[in-house]
Design a protein around this motif. Structure first.
Motif: not given
Lengths: 112, 113
Positions: B71, B96, A98, B48-51, B33, B93, B29-31
């Motif tokens: 989040k 994701g 992603y 990047s940061y996701n969950n 950057y 953001s 949003h979940d993600t």
């Protein structure tokens, strides 16, 4: 508008002309592509996207063409307006990731 | 109401200092950057940061560290600033899942003297 060398490629057009901005992407596994527009002093903004199972997609005054054989993407802007002046980026993404990878931008200058 | 907001917009500091840039998104949003844009407008992914999964671009010096209290926030902390850190830093953001656009903040211009 091909991104080569160290300088930001520039495309100058007259108001009302059609503009074509090109992008060569690097990863043959990329399957999703987005064009962004960045105006001076602002962050990039989404224009249009296309998936690798398509070769053309149209939006309002914009068309994106995808040629997977040569890994080339183009953005066509019809009847270019002064408000279209900005830096344009293509971004590629690969299935499962992603994180978009951005190409070098192209500066579009529209003369009234 | 700004979707992705980052502060400060401008930051001027001396070499060797430590500074932070904050980022908040109200899009659910979940993600998130962080990108660095150099003087030639090249946009390079930093993190990047996701969950709670952090993906780090291996070329980013470890003086840079992202911090996500929740989040909706992804802050960027930079230690021992160097001249070459001068750039515009963008937070973004996305929903994701490998689809959809990124929503960018307005950028934070960092100048290291």
């Amino acid at each position: 508008g091909e991104s080569v060398g160290l300088h930001l490629p520039t495309l100058s057009v007259q108001e009302g002309d059609n503009s074509i901005i090109n992008c060569a992407y690097s990863n043959s596994a990329s399957d999703y592509f987005i064009w962004y527009k960045q105006e001076s002093g602002k962050g990039p903004q989404f224009i249009i996207d296309i998936r690798s199972n398509m070769d053309k997609r149209q939006g309002q005054r914009v068309t994106v063409l995808l040629n997977k054989t040569v890994k080339h993407l183009s953005l066509q802007i019809a009847a270019t307006q002064p408000g279209d002046s900005a830096v344009y980026f293509c971004a590629e993404m690969t299935g499962g990731s992603y994180i978009p990878t951005f190409g070098r931008g192209t500066s579009l200058i529209v003369h009234p | 109401d700004t979707a992705v907001s980052q502060t400060p917009k401008y930051l001027v500091t001396q070499m060797g200092n430590d500074k932070s840039i904050k980022c908040e998104q109200n899009l659910g949003h979940d993600t998130m950057y962080w990108y660095k844009q150099d003087s030639k407008k090249f946009l390079k992914i930093m993190f990047s940061y996701n969950n709670k999964e952090l993906i780090i671009n291996e070329t980013v010096p470890n003086r840079f560290s992202p911090k996500s209290p929740d989040k909706a926030h992804l802050n960027l902390h930079i230690n021992s600033l160097e001249l070459g850190d001068s750039a515009v830093y963008f937070c973004a953001s996305s929903q994701g899942g490998g689809v959809g656009e990124l929503f960018f903040g307005e950028g934070s211009r960092l100048t290291v003297l």
